[in-house]
Each structure stands twice: as C-alpha cells, then as structure tokens.
Scaffold this motif. Structure first.
Motif, PDB file in Angstrom:
ATOM      1  N   PRO A  46     -71.888 -51.609  70.468  1.00 30.89           N
ATOM      2  CA  PRO A  46     -70.484 -51.822  70.816  1.00 30.89           C
ATOM      3  C   PRO A  46     -69.936 -53.006  70.015  1.00 30.89           C
ATOM      4  N   LEU A  47     -68.640 -52.984  69.763  1.00 36.46           N
ATOM      5  CA  LEU A  47     -68.008 -54.041  68.969  1.00 36.46           C
ATOM      6  C   LEU A  47     -66.926 -54.737  69.779  1.00 36.46           C
ATOM      7  N   PRO A  48     -66.727 -56.023  69.551  1.00 39.26           N
ATOM      8  CA  PRO A  48     -65.683 -56.766  70.257  1.00 39.26           C
ATOM      9  C   PRO A  48     -64.313 -56.553  69.612  1.00 39.26           C
ATOM     10  N   LEU A  49     -63.879 -55.299  69.549  1.00 35.38           N
ATOM     11  CA  LEU A  49     -62.622 -54.935  68.908  1.00 35.38           C
ATOM     12  C   LEU A  49     -61.748 -54.156  69.877  1.00 35.38           C
ATOM     13  N   LYS A  50     -60.448 -54.157  69.605  1.00 38.00           N
ATOM     14  CA  LYS A  50     -59.486 -53.332  70.343  1.00 38.00           C
ATOM     15  C   LYS A  50     -58.743 -52.383  69.423  1.00 38.00           C
ATOM     16  N   THR A  51     -58.818 -52.628  68.098  1.00 35.04           N
ATOM     17  CA  THR A  51     -58.215 -51.743  67.100  1.00 35.04           C
ATOM     18  C   THR A  51     -59.282 -51.424  66.055  1.00 35.04           C
ATOM     19  N   MET A  52     -59.035 -50.355  65.286  1.00 34.62           N
ATOM     20  CA  MET A  52     -60.051 -49.908  64.341  1.00 34.62           C
ATOM     21  C   MET A  52     -59.562 -49.946  62.902  1.00 34.62           C
ATOM     22  N   MET A  53     -60.465 -50.402  62.036  1.00 34.65           N
ATOM     23  CA  MET A  53     -60.308 -50.275  60.594  1.00 34.65           C
ATOM     24  C   MET A  53     -61.553 -49.551  60.091  1.00 34.65           C
ATOM     25  N   THR A  54     -61.441 -48.838  59.002  1.00 38.39           N
ATOM     26  CA  THR A  54     -62.599 -48.151  58.446  1.00 38.39           C
ATOM     27  C   THR A  54     -63.578 -49.186  57.898  1.00 38.39           C
ATOM     28  N   PRO A  55     -64.842 -49.120  58.311  1.00 37.02           N
ATOM     29  CA  PRO A  55     -65.807 -50.082  57.771  1.00 37.02           C
ATOM     30  C   PRO A  55     -66.132 -49.760  56.310  1.00 37.02           C
ATOM     31  N   GLN A  56     -66.562 -50.764  55.575  1.00 33.25           N
ATOM     32  CA  GLN A  56     -67.112 -50.545  54.233  1.00 33.25           C
ATOM     33  C   GLN A  56     -68.598 -50.280  54.430  1.00 33.25           C
ATOM     34  N   PHE A  57     -69.195 -49.464  53.559  1.00 34.08           N
ATOM     35  CA  PHE A  57     -70.568 -49.058  53.797  1.00 34.08           C
ATOM     36  C   PHE A  57     -71.274 -48.782  52.485  1.00 34.08           C
ATOM     37  N   GLY A  58     -72.512 -49.235  52.376  1.00 30.41           N
ATOM     38  CA  GLY A  58     -73.339 -48.965  51.217  1.00 30.41           C
ATOM     39  C   GLY A  58     -74.753 -49.445  51.456  1.00 30.41           C
ATOM     40  N   GLY A  59     -75.725 -48.709  50.978  1.00 35.16           N
ATOM     41  CA  GLY A  59     -77.120 -49.132  51.079  1.00 35.16           C
ATOM     42  C   GLY A  59     -77.613 -49.300  52.501  1.00 35.16           C
ATOM     43  N   GLY A  60     -77.038 -48.551  53.438  1.00 32.00           N
ATOM     44  CA  GLY A  60     -77.455 -48.675  54.834  1.00 32.00           C
ATOM     45  C   GLY A  60     -76.900 -49.895  55.532  1.00 32.00           C
ATOM     46  N   VAL A  61     -75.848 -50.505  54.959  1.00 31.09           N
ATOM     47  CA  VAL A  61     -75.253 -51.719  55.525  1.00 31.09           C
ATOM     48  C   VAL A  61     -73.747 -51.527  55.664  1.00 31.09           C
ATOM     49  N   ALA A  62     -73.212 -51.850  56.841  1.00 30.79           N
ATOM     50  CA  ALA A  62     -71.773 -51.730  57.098  1.00 30.79           C
ATOM     51  C   ALA A  62     -71.146 -53.118  57.186  1.00 30.79           C
ATOM     52  N   ALA A  63     -69.930 -53.233  56.661  1.00 32.46           N
ATOM     53  CA  ALA A  63     -69.135 -54.458  56.772  1.00 32.46           C
ATOM     54  C   ALA A  63     -67.902 -54.108  57.592  1.00 32.46           C
ATOM     55  N   ILE A  64     -67.720 -54.822  58.719  1.00 35.80           N
ATOM     56  CA  ILE A  64     -66.644 -54.505  59.650  1.00 35.80           C
ATOM     57  C   ILE A  64     -65.762 -55.734  59.830  1.00 35.80           C
ATOM     58  N   PHE A  65     -64.455 -55.588  59.526  1.00 35.64           N
ATOM     59  CA  PHE A  65     -63.522 -56.688  59.781  1.00 35.64           C
ATOM     60  C   PHE A  65     -63.376 -56.861  61.281  1.00 35.64           C
ATOM     61  N   MET A  66     -63.429 -58.099  61.724  1.00 37.43           N
ATOM     62  CA  MET A  66     -63.347 -58.380  63.153  1.00 37.43           C
ATOM     63  C   MET A  66     -61.906 -58.640  63.577  1.00 37.43           C
ATOM     64  N   ARG A  67     -61.713 -58.957  64.866  1.00 34.26           N
ATOM     65  CA  ARG A  67     -60.379 -59.037  65.488  1.00 34.26           C
ATOM     66  C   ARG A  67     -59.366 -59.802  64.664  1.00 34.26           C
ATOM     67  N   GLU A  68     -59.629 -61.035  64.477  1.00 34.55           N
ATOM     68  CA  GLU A  68     -58.711 -61.888  63.729  1.00 34.55           C
ATOM     69  C   GLU A  68     -59.250 -62.019  62.309  1.00 34.55           C
ATOM     70  N   ARG A  69     -58.387 -62.057  61.341  1.00 33.44           N
ATOM     71  CA  ARG A  69     -58.856 -62.159  59.955  1.00 33.44           C
ATOM     72  C   ARG A  69     -59.722 -63.387  59.757  1.00 33.44           C
ATOM     73  N   ALA A  70     -59.443 -64.460  60.518  1.00 38.05           N
ATOM     74  CA  ALA A  70     -60.242 -65.673  60.405  1.00 38.05           C
ATOM     75  C   ALA A  70     -61.664 -65.464  60.928  1.00 38.05           C
ATOM     76  N   ASP A  71     -61.866 -64.421  61.761  1.00 37.49           N
ATOM     77  CA  ASP A  71     -63.209 -64.135  62.271  1.00 37.49           C
ATOM     78  C   ASP A  71     -64.102 -63.552  61.193  1.00 37.49           C
ATOM     79  N   GLY A  72     -63.523 -63.081  60.103  1.00 39.69           N
ATOM     80  CA  GLY A  72     -64.303 -62.575  58.984  1.00 39.69           C
ATOM     81  C   GLY A  72     -64.906 -61.210  59.227  1.00 39.69           C
ATOM     82  N   LEU A  73     -66.138 -61.063  58.763  1.00 42.14           N
ATOM     83  CA  LEU A  73     -66.814 -59.766  58.798  1.00 42.14           C
ATOM     84  C   LEU A  73     -68.088 -59.833  59.618  1.00 42.14           C
ATOM     85  N   MET A  74     -68.362 -58.733  60.311  1.00 42.83           N
ATOM     86  CA  MET A  74     -69.686 -58.535  60.875  1.00 42.83           C
ATOM     87  C   MET A  74     -70.400 -57.615  59.887  1.00 42.83           C
TER      88      MET A  74
END
Length: 135
Positions: A46-74
């Motif tokens: 589960p993710l601490p999100l309320k809205t969705m953006m498409t994650p970036q993905f490659g090599g079995g690793v996903a990059a997900i933008f978090m709630r606030e842009r200042a929170d960066g990426l998971m």
C-alpha cells in the motif's frame, strides 16, 4: 501500467470520490508472459497516496512520486522487496525521472518553476539511497 519486459507495475486505487481522491492506493505487479499477457498479479504494498501518477519502471525497480513534490520519490525494488527514498536538497524538487534500472536512477532536480534556475541531471546508485521512511 509500465512494463520492463519481464514484469509490469501499476497503481490501483479504491474508493474514489468526485474529486478523484482515493481512500487507498497500492502498487501492483504481474509477470509478463506470452506477448502482452500478464500472470500472477499481486499487490506489492500500500502507498501513502490519495492521487495516482504512472510510476516509472525499469529493471524490476519502480519510481513513484509521493504526495508532495518535496517528498520526492519512493524507489521500490520488486525482488527482493526493498523501499528507498530519493529526496531533493532543500529548496529543490525532483522534477522528472529520466530512467531507472536495477542499479541506478537518473533524475532532473530543479526549482520546479518555469523560468527558474536550470535543473541538473543526477545519476544516483540505488544502493546509495537511504531506506524509505514517511515524513
């Protein structure tokens, strides 16, 4: 949905309201088999999100933008499951993920403002990122 050849990842939300906010959002994955067919779909976490953006993905690793842009990426490695954080320096944000592999992530870090200081590109080894912790 993003596919890296062997796996697919996507965000799935539940309980959407009229403002397109979700009660729950989770990262899912499935194996890519026989062309575009997916098998063994499973929730990763589960993710601490309320809205969705498409994650970036490659090599079995996903990059997900978090709630606030200042929170960066998971950064989520699927196998074995591992979560890391990529946060920009103070007064900067991660503006864009350029690519992600099993070993590194490349991002543009900048002010996030039109006409602001030019962004810089950084290639960061995943092993150098700290574990994910919610702010």
């Amino acid at each position: 949905m993003m596919i890296d050849g062997a796996h697919a990842v996507w965000l799935e939300g539940r309980g959407r309201d009229n403002n397109n906010f979700y009660k729950a959002i989770a990262l899912w994955t499935a194996d890519v088999v026989d062309g575009p067919t997916l098998a063994n779909a499973r929730q990763v976490l589960p993710l601490p999100l309320k809205t969705m953006m498409t994650p970036q993905f490659g090599g079995g690793v996903a990059a997900i933008f978090m709630r606030e842009r200042a929170d960066g990426l998971m950064i989520v490695k699927l196998d074995p499951l591992e979560q890391r954080a990529l946060r920009a320096p103070v007064d900067r944000i991660v503006e864009r993920v350029l690519w992600i592999t099993s070993e590194e992530v490349a991002v543009r870090i900048g002010s996030g403002e039109m006409g602001g200081d030019p962004g810089v590109i950084r290639r960061i080894p995943l092993a150098a990122l700290p574990p994910w912790t919610a702010k």
